[in-house]
Scaffold this active site. Sequence first.
Site, PDB file in Angstrom:
ATOM      1  N   GLU A  93       0.939  -1.010  -0.008  1.00 32.87           N
ATOM      2  CA  GLU A  93      -0.032  -0.029  -0.006  1.00 32.87           C
ATOM      3  C   GLU A  93       0.940   1.180  -0.030  1.00 32.87           C
ATOM      4  O   GLU A  93       1.886   1.560   0.931  1.00 32.87           O
ATOM      5  CB  GLU A  93      -0.910   0.143   1.053  1.00 32.87           C
ATOM      6  CG  GLU A  93      -1.827   1.341   1.620  1.00 32.87           C
ATOM      7  CD  GLU A  93      -2.534   1.837   0.090  1.00 32.87           C
ATOM      8  OE1 GLU A  93      -2.495   2.723  -0.510  1.00 32.87           O
ATOM      9  OE2 GLU A  93      -3.433   0.842  -0.232  1.00 32.87           O
ATOM     10  N   ASP A 125       5.245   0.858  -3.027  1.00 35.71           N
ATOM     11  CA  ASP A 125       4.681   0.721  -4.583  1.00 35.71           C
ATOM     12  C   ASP A 125       4.748  -0.608  -4.970  1.00 35.71           C
ATOM     13  O   ASP A 125       5.742  -1.305  -5.059  1.00 35.71           O
ATOM     14  CB  ASP A 125       5.403   1.701  -5.202  1.00 35.71           C
ATOM     15  CG  ASP A 125       4.749   1.862  -6.778  1.00 35.71           C
ATOM     16  OD1 ASP A 125       3.802   1.096  -6.930  1.00 35.71           O
ATOM     17  OD2 ASP A 125       5.144   2.611  -7.313  1.00 35.71           O
ATOM     18  N   ASP A 143      -5.395  -4.284  -7.271  1.00 36.86           N
ATOM     19  CA  ASP A 143      -6.479  -3.642  -6.901  1.00 36.86           C
ATOM     20  C   ASP A 143      -6.183  -2.173  -6.731  1.00 36.86           C
ATOM     21  O   ASP A 143      -6.183  -1.615  -5.648  1.00 36.86           O
ATOM     22  CB  ASP A 143      -7.348  -4.088  -5.665  1.00 36.86           C
ATOM     23  CG  ASP A 143      -8.791  -3.372  -5.597  1.00 36.86           C
ATOM     24  OD1 ASP A 143      -9.049  -2.280  -6.244  1.00 36.86           O
ATOM     25  OD2 ASP A 143      -9.494  -3.745  -4.249  1.00 36.86           O
TER      26      ASP A 143
END
Length: 223
Positions: A93, A125, A143
Amino acid sequence: MIPWEHLDTAPIPGEAGTLRLMRRGTEFSIQLDRTELMNSRLFGSEEALARLAAERVAGVAAPRVLIGGYGMGFTLRAALDHLPPKATITVAEIVPAVLEWARGPMAELTGGSLDDPRVTIRAADVAALIRERVNAYDAILLDVDNGPDGLTRAANDCLYDTAGLAAASAALRPGGVLAVWSAHPDAAFTRRLGQAWFTVEEVATRARGKRGARHVIWLAGKP
């Protein structure tokens, strides 16, 4: 009508724009400035992303899985529900505050998923993690942003372009799967997956049970 409460604001690293965490009663919303990116009532397609990917690696006793984008944690929670006890899951995240929200005001949404011993959290990342290792994962779940047609970070294009797909293929073990969530269909992306030698299945799913917006999941298998 219960009014929305603004809980926190967080910058997106390397980009103009900020994320806003909002709450209305038990409902949460993460917004890019004033545009809603995700809502805690609408998570059916995020769960489907994890379930469909888990089905593709069901024959692996101890699958290694990389999830790009924590969001509200619904993909992670579903992955834990569908993957075997010996699975290992890394979640990347890029916005550190999202992980703080996950352990703070949104902790109830995922029922302790972040503390599951199968899970490693990286404030990083996902594109960088994909490029770190070769033949490392049985499944990579993306996602991220709005899908291949990005919204929040132009840099996310590197996940979905020709070079990004080649990197994902290299990071997957033979027989692995790249599972990609998107808010919209994208015929050009489907073609790029095929050109990258993936076998491609495109699945339409709903944001909320049999209702809500139609989202798309690509299941791209590495030979």
